[in-house]
Design a protein around this motif. Structure first.
Motif, mmCIF file in Angstrom:
data_model
loop_
_atom_site.group_PDB
_atom_site.id
_atom_site.type_symbol
_atom_site.label_atom_id
_atom_site.label_comp_id
_atom_site.label_asym_id
_atom_site.label_seq_id
_atom_site.Cartn_x
_atom_site.Cartn_y
_atom_site.Cartn_z
ATOM 1 N N ASN A 103 0.743 -1.382 -0.109
ATOM 2 C CA ASN A 103 0.055 0.099 0.171
ATOM 3 C C ASN A 103 1.035 1.146 0.088
ATOM 4 O OD1 ASN A 103 -2.229 -1.611 0.185
ATOM 5 N ND2 ASN A 103 -2.001 -1.814 2.395
ATOM 6 N N TRP A 104 2.143 0.971 -0.560
ATOM 7 C CA TRP A 104 2.961 2.403 -0.761
ATOM 8 C C TRP A 104 2.261 3.506 -1.302
ATOM 9 C CZ3 TRP A 104 7.319 3.225 1.316
ATOM 10 C CH2 TRP A 104 8.144 3.981 1.074
ATOM 11 N N GLN A 105 1.365 3.485 -2.296
ATOM 12 C CA GLN A 105 0.931 4.600 -3.024
ATOM 13 C C GLN A 105 -0.205 5.275 -2.010
ATOM 14 O OE1 GLN A 105 1.030 1.813 -4.390
ATOM 15 N NE2 GLN A 105 1.724 1.879 -6.354
ATOM 16 N N VAL A 106 -0.886 4.229 -1.102
ATOM 17 C CA VAL A 106 -1.996 4.782 -0.392
ATOM 18 C C VAL A 106 -1.231 5.555 0.856
ATOM 19 C CG1 VAL A 106 -3.767 3.934 1.367
ATOM 20 C CG2 VAL A 106 -3.598 2.989 -0.804
ATOM 21 N N ALA A 107 -0.316 5.115 1.367
ATOM 22 C CA ALA A 107 0.552 5.810 2.373
ATOM 23 C C ALA A 107 0.930 7.123 1.928
ATOM 24 C CB ALA A 107 1.875 5.201 2.754
ATOM 25 N N TRP A 108 1.508 7.308 0.867
ATOM 26 C CA TRP A 108 2.141 8.591 0.328
ATOM 27 C C TRP A 108 0.973 9.577 -0.146
ATOM 28 C CZ3 TRP A 108 6.423 10.411 1.447
ATOM 29 C CH2 TRP A 108 7.593 9.563 1.865
ATOM 30 N N VAL A 109 -0.066 9.020 -0.690
ATOM 31 C CA VAL A 109 -1.229 9.842 -1.010
ATOM 32 C C VAL A 109 -1.872 10.235 0.155
ATOM 33 C CG1 VAL A 109 -3.324 9.993 -2.231
ATOM 34 C CG2 VAL A 109 -1.266 9.173 -3.486
ATOM 35 N N GLY A 110 -2.032 9.485 1.028
ATOM 36 C CA GLY A 110 -2.702 9.755 2.302
ATOM 37 C C GLY A 110 -2.036 11.194 3.076
ATOM 38 N N LEU A 111 -0.887 11.202 3.160
ATOM 39 C CA LEU A 111 -0.109 12.190 3.596
ATOM 40 C C LEU A 111 -0.347 13.509 2.852
ATOM 41 C CD1 LEU A 111 3.583 11.104 4.417
ATOM 42 C CD2 LEU A 111 1.643 11.925 6.016
ATOM 43 N N ASP A 112 -0.535 13.437 1.503
ATOM 44 C CA ASP A 112 -0.839 14.600 0.794
ATOM 45 C C ASP A 112 -2.223 14.992 0.889
ATOM 46 O OD1 ASP A 112 1.853 15.048 -0.341
ATOM 47 O OD2 ASP A 112 1.418 13.517 -2.044
ATOM 48 N N VAL A 113 -3.142 14.092 0.982
ATOM 49 C CA VAL A 113 -4.722 14.342 1.200
ATOM 50 C C VAL A 113 -4.843 15.048 2.727
ATOM 51 C CG1 VAL A 113 -6.788 13.240 2.005
ATOM 52 C CG2 VAL A 113 -5.542 12.539 0.021
ATOM 53 N N LEU A 114 -3.939 14.676 3.704
ATOM 54 C CA LEU A 114 -4.012 15.327 5.046
ATOM 55 C C LEU A 114 -3.607 16.737 4.775
ATOM 56 C CD1 LEU A 114 -2.647 12.283 7.464
ATOM 57 C CD2 LEU A 114 -5.174 13.393 7.375
ATOM 58 N N MET A 115 -2.473 16.955 4.098
ATOM 59 C CA MET A 115 -1.896 18.002 3.911
ATOM 60 C C MET A 115 -3.007 19.141 3.134
ATOM 61 S SD MET A 115 2.190 18.990 2.985
ATOM 62 C CE MET A 115 2.013 17.708 1.895
ATOM 63 N N ALA A 116 -3.681 18.466 2.179
ATOM 64 C CA ALA A 116 -4.779 19.519 1.415
ATOM 65 C C ALA A 116 -5.801 19.657 2.308
ATOM 66 C CB ALA A 116 -4.928 18.551 -0.042
ATOM 67 N N ALA A 149 7.748 15.787 4.580
ATOM 68 C CA ALA A 149 9.144 16.176 3.970
ATOM 69 C C ALA A 149 10.238 15.085 4.453
ATOM 70 C CB ALA A 149 9.456 17.689 4.517
ATOM 71 N N TRP A 150 10.162 14.895 5.872
ATOM 72 C CA TRP A 150 11.022 14.010 6.394
ATOM 73 C C TRP A 150 10.884 12.445 5.526
ATOM 74 C CZ3 TRP A 150 14.834 13.145 9.918
ATOM 75 C CH2 TRP A 150 15.167 12.092 10.505
ATOM 76 N N PHE A 151 9.821 12.119 5.449
ATOM 77 C CA PHE A 151 9.639 10.759 4.822
ATOM 78 C C PHE A 151 10.189 10.835 3.302
ATOM 79 C CE2 PHE A 151 7.079 9.532 8.232
ATOM 80 C CZ PHE A 151 7.529 8.506 8.839
ATOM 81 N N ASP A 152 9.728 12.202 2.715
ATOM 82 C CA ASP A 152 10.204 12.373 1.240
ATOM 83 C C ASP A 152 11.711 12.049 1.423
ATOM 84 O OD1 ASP A 152 7.770 12.740 0.278
ATOM 85 O OD2 ASP A 152 8.077 14.826 0.219
ATOM 86 N N ILE A 153 12.584 12.781 2.120
ATOM 87 C CA ILE A 153 14.067 12.728 2.007
ATOM 88 C C ILE A 153 14.445 11.284 2.375
ATOM 89 C CG2 ILE A 153 15.937 13.693 3.096
ATOM 90 C CD1 ILE A 153 14.523 16.275 3.450
ATOM 91 N N THR A 154 13.992 10.795 3.529
ATOM 92 C CA THR A 154 14.467 9.585 4.208
ATOM 93 C C THR A 154 14.202 8.321 3.194
ATOM 94 O OG1 THR A 154 12.700 9.220 5.509
ATOM 95 C CG2 THR A 154 14.638 10.302 6.586
ATOM 96 N N THR A 155 13.199 8.421 2.503
ATOM 97 C CA THR A 155 12.960 7.171 1.617
ATOM 98 C C THR A 155 13.437 7.236 0.357
ATOM 99 O OG1 THR A 155 10.761 7.810 1.227
ATOM 100 C CG2 THR A 155 10.747 6.715 3.114
#
Length: 139
Positions: free
Chosen positions: A43-56, A88-94
């Motif tokens: 569920n990699w896509q769900v995890a990343w899109v979920g962060l963007d949904v929360l931010m939006a 940002a943290w997860f973008d950089i560290t992954t």
């Protein structure tokens, strides 16, 4: 004047946060020693899109509440700042080395700017400018 008992009753949540901070130190040591260096993630896509949904959602809620002059915009701004920093943290560290890391760093700059704007709003009085408050309510 508040008594010591009243002060302690009012500060229970702060004491709990302090105890939690101390208790997390051995937990972090345990994680460093036991977590694998890499893993397969479902569920990699769900995890990343979920962060963007929360931010939006946080940006939208903060904008709507702020334009209405609602002081609760400070709360949504705080939460949105935290989500932006996490993203940002997860973008950089992954990110993989090379171009993906450069892209992650560029995104992190934008997310840091968003986080700074949100912190500014969270620390402000949480009110719309005077002329907006005196006009008709925002819908």
């Amino acid at each position: 004047m508040r008594t010591n008992r009243a002060v302690m009753q009012g500060n229970w949540a702060l004491v709990l946060l302090g105890v939690t901070a101390v208790a997390l130190v051995p937990w972090m040591v345990l994680l460093v020693r036991t977590l694998p260096a890499s893993t397969e993630v479902r569920n990699w896509q769900v995890a990343w899109v979920g962060l963007d949904v929360l931010m939006a959602a946080g940006c939208a809620a903060t904008a709507v509440l702020g334009l209405r002059g609602d002081p609760h915009a400070r709360l949504t701004a705080s939460a949105t700042a935290a989500v932006a920093v996490l993203d940002a943290w997860f973008d950089i560290t992954t990110a993989q080395p090379g171009a993906p890391l450069v892209q992650a760093l560029a995104c992190a700059v934008a997310e840091a700017a968003l986080a700074c704007a949100c912190v500014f709003l969270a620390l402000s009085k949480g009110r719309a400018p005077r002329e907006v408050q005196d006009g008709p309510p925002c819908l």
